[in-house]
Scaffold this motif. Structure first.
Motif, PDB file in Angstrom:
ATOM      1  N   LEU A  35      -7.895   1.534 -12.378  1.00  0.00           N
ATOM      2  CA  LEU A  35      -7.232   1.056 -11.054  1.00  0.00           C
ATOM      3  C   LEU A  35      -7.682   1.049  -9.518  1.00  0.00           C
ATOM      4  O   LEU A  35      -7.210   0.814  -8.758  1.00  0.00           O
ATOM      5  N   GLY A  36      -8.873   1.998  -9.759  1.00  0.00           N
ATOM      6  CA  GLY A  36      -9.527   2.135  -8.692  1.00  0.00           C
ATOM      7  C   GLY A  36      -8.941   3.405  -7.755  1.00  0.00           C
ATOM      8  O   GLY A  36      -9.150   3.589  -6.568  1.00  0.00           O
ATOM      9  N   LEU A  37      -8.211   4.298  -8.550  1.00  0.00           N
ATOM     10  CA  LEU A  37      -7.632   5.553  -7.829  1.00  0.00           C
ATOM     11  C   LEU A  37      -8.213   6.725  -8.596  1.00  0.00           C
ATOM     12  O   LEU A  37      -8.542   6.612  -9.437  1.00  0.00           O
ATOM     13  N   THR A  38      -8.085   7.755  -7.939  1.00  0.00           N
ATOM     14  CA  THR A  38      -8.398   9.122  -8.263  1.00  0.00           C
ATOM     15  C   THR A  38      -7.000   9.739  -8.230  1.00  0.00           C
ATOM     16  O   THR A  38      -5.811   9.244  -7.933  1.00  0.00           O
ATOM     17  N   HIS A  39      -6.944  10.758  -9.053  1.00  0.00           N
ATOM     18  CA  HIS A  39      -5.481  11.665  -9.120  1.00  0.00           C
ATOM     19  C   HIS A  39      -5.044  11.932  -7.874  1.00  0.00           C
ATOM     20  O   HIS A  39      -3.711  11.930  -7.730  1.00  0.00           O
ATOM     21  N   LEU A  77      -7.450  10.987   2.461  1.00  0.00           N
ATOM     22  CA  LEU A  77      -7.055   9.982   1.580  1.00  0.00           C
ATOM     23  C   LEU A  77      -6.506   8.750   1.964  1.00  0.00           C
ATOM     24  O   LEU A  77      -6.816   7.596   1.709  1.00  0.00           O
ATOM     25  N   ALA A  78      -5.667   8.950   3.111  1.00  0.00           N
ATOM     26  CA  ALA A  78      -5.271   7.403   3.571  1.00  0.00           C
ATOM     27  C   ALA A  78      -5.999   6.790   4.239  1.00  0.00           C
ATOM     28  O   ALA A  78      -5.938   5.460   4.060  1.00  0.00           O
ATOM     29  N   ARG A  79      -7.171   7.245   5.082  1.00  0.00           N
ATOM     30  CA  ARG A  79      -8.227   6.344   5.553  1.00  0.00           C
ATOM     31  C   ARG A  79      -8.824   5.494   4.313  1.00  0.00           C
ATOM     32  O   ARG A  79      -9.244   4.475   4.447  1.00  0.00           O
ATOM     33  N   SER A  80      -9.137   6.309   3.256  1.00  0.00           N
ATOM     34  CA  SER A  80      -9.840   5.714   2.139  1.00  0.00           C
ATOM     35  C   SER A  80      -8.915   4.638   1.457  1.00  0.00           C
ATOM     36  O   SER A  80      -9.406   3.564   1.232  1.00  0.00           O
ATOM     37  N   LEU A  81      -7.863   4.968   1.339  1.00  0.00           N
ATOM     38  CA  LEU A  81      -6.580   3.825   0.756  1.00  0.00           C
ATOM     39  C   LEU A  81      -6.493   2.889   1.829  1.00  0.00           C
ATOM     40  O   LEU A  81      -6.274   1.912   1.433  1.00  0.00           O
ATOM     41  N   GLY A  85      -7.634  -1.495   1.144  1.00  0.00           N
ATOM     42  CA  GLY A  85      -6.359  -2.414   1.387  1.00  0.00           C
ATOM     43  C   GLY A  85      -4.926  -1.916   0.920  1.00  0.00           C
ATOM     44  O   GLY A  85      -4.154  -2.926   0.471  1.00  0.00           O
ATOM     45  N   LEU A  86      -4.919  -0.659   0.458  1.00  0.00           N
ATOM     46  CA  LEU A  86      -3.846  -0.342  -0.268  1.00  0.00           C
ATOM     47  C   LEU A  86      -2.505   0.092   0.630  1.00  0.00           C
ATOM     48  O   LEU A  86      -1.633   0.125   0.172  1.00  0.00           O
ATOM     49  N   LEU A  87      -2.986   0.498   1.743  1.00  0.00           N
ATOM     50  CA  LEU A  87      -1.872   1.063   2.743  1.00  0.00           C
ATOM     51  C   LEU A  87      -2.334   0.791   4.259  1.00  0.00           C
ATOM     52  O   LEU A  87      -3.372   0.537   4.478  1.00  0.00           O
ATOM     53  N   ASP A  88      -1.206   1.096   4.869  1.00  0.00           N
ATOM     54  CA  ASP A  88      -1.586   0.759   6.230  1.00  0.00           C
ATOM     55  C   ASP A  88      -1.166   1.966   7.271  1.00  0.00           C
ATOM     56  O   ASP A  88      -0.133   2.663   6.459  1.00  0.00           O
ATOM     57  N   ARG A  89      -1.779   2.430   7.874  1.00  0.00           N
ATOM     58  CA  ARG A  89      -1.599   3.556   8.820  1.00  0.00           C
ATOM     59  C   ARG A  89      -1.250   2.949  10.248  1.00  0.00           C
ATOM     60  O   ARG A  89      -2.002   2.290  10.864  1.00  0.00           O
ATOM     61  N   THR A  90       0.002   3.393  10.957  1.00  0.00           N
ATOM     62  CA  THR A  90       0.251   3.199  12.059  1.00  0.00           C
ATOM     63  C   THR A  90       0.642   4.361  12.964  1.00  0.00           C
ATOM     64  O   THR A  90       1.223   4.972  12.486  1.00  0.00           O
TER      65      THR A  90
END
Length: 178
Positions: A35-39, A77-81, A85-90
């Motif tokens: 699914l393109g994820l790591t643990h 991790l958040a920057r890579s996600l 395109g899996l999450l937004d950081r605001t």
């Protein structure tokens, strides 16, 4: 007949916890990899999903506290996600230092698929204890929660009752020393 002893024979609880956590991490990495994820990424998005469902819109710091991951690692991790395109950081309007995280539509879809895959894996792991809903699995989960609630001194690894020094009878395996 093989003379190889099972891993659990004569192993200390610390070694068994380490082996189980390693076994779980590897299994989840392999399960969510397609699914393109790591643990670690899975832990982040699944926790974020659960927190959103509970009405919470956590900051990176809050998510770090929830997952037990270091804040700097959560940020990475958040920057890579976000790049995937899996999450937004605001930025949080009430605290410009805080960064709020939100799953994108794609992030929610991938997360739901990953949760399903990991739930199946968890059912396999807990099957010897009666499965995910079994009494022994619930008791096991309770025992793990008790251990997670014990504060440890990061300098010595000593808990509040140990006084910082293991008793003379405590033997530490070479595996635990690493």
């Amino acid at each position: 007949m093989s003379s190889v002893k099972p891993v659990s024979e004569n192993a200390t609880p610390g070694f068994l916890v380490w082996r189980l956590s390693t076994k779980w991490r590897v299994a989840v990495d392999r399960a969510v990899g397609p699914l393109g994820l790591t643990h670690a990424q899975y832990s982040l998005v699944a926790s974020l999903y659960g927190m959103h469902r509970a009405g919470e819109h956590p900051s990176q710091r809050r998510l770090a506290d929830h997952t037990g991951l270091e804040p700097l690692y959560v940020s990475k991790l958040a920057r890579s996600l976000e790049a995937a395109g899996l999450l937004d950081r605001t930025r949080d309007p009430s605290d410009p230092r805080a960064v709020r995280l939100t799953l994108t539509d794609d992030g929610r879809e991938i997360t739901l698929r990953a949760i399903s895959v990991v739930q199946d894996l968890l059912e396999q792991l807990l099957e010897p204890l009666g499965g995910l809903g079994g009494e022994r699995a619930r008791a096991f989960g309770h025992e793990l929660a008790v251990l997670l609630d014990v504060p440890l001194d990061p300098r010595t690894g000593a808990g509040p009752r140990s006084g910082g020094t293991p008793p003379p009878s405590a033997e530490i395996s070479p595996e635990e020393q690493s």
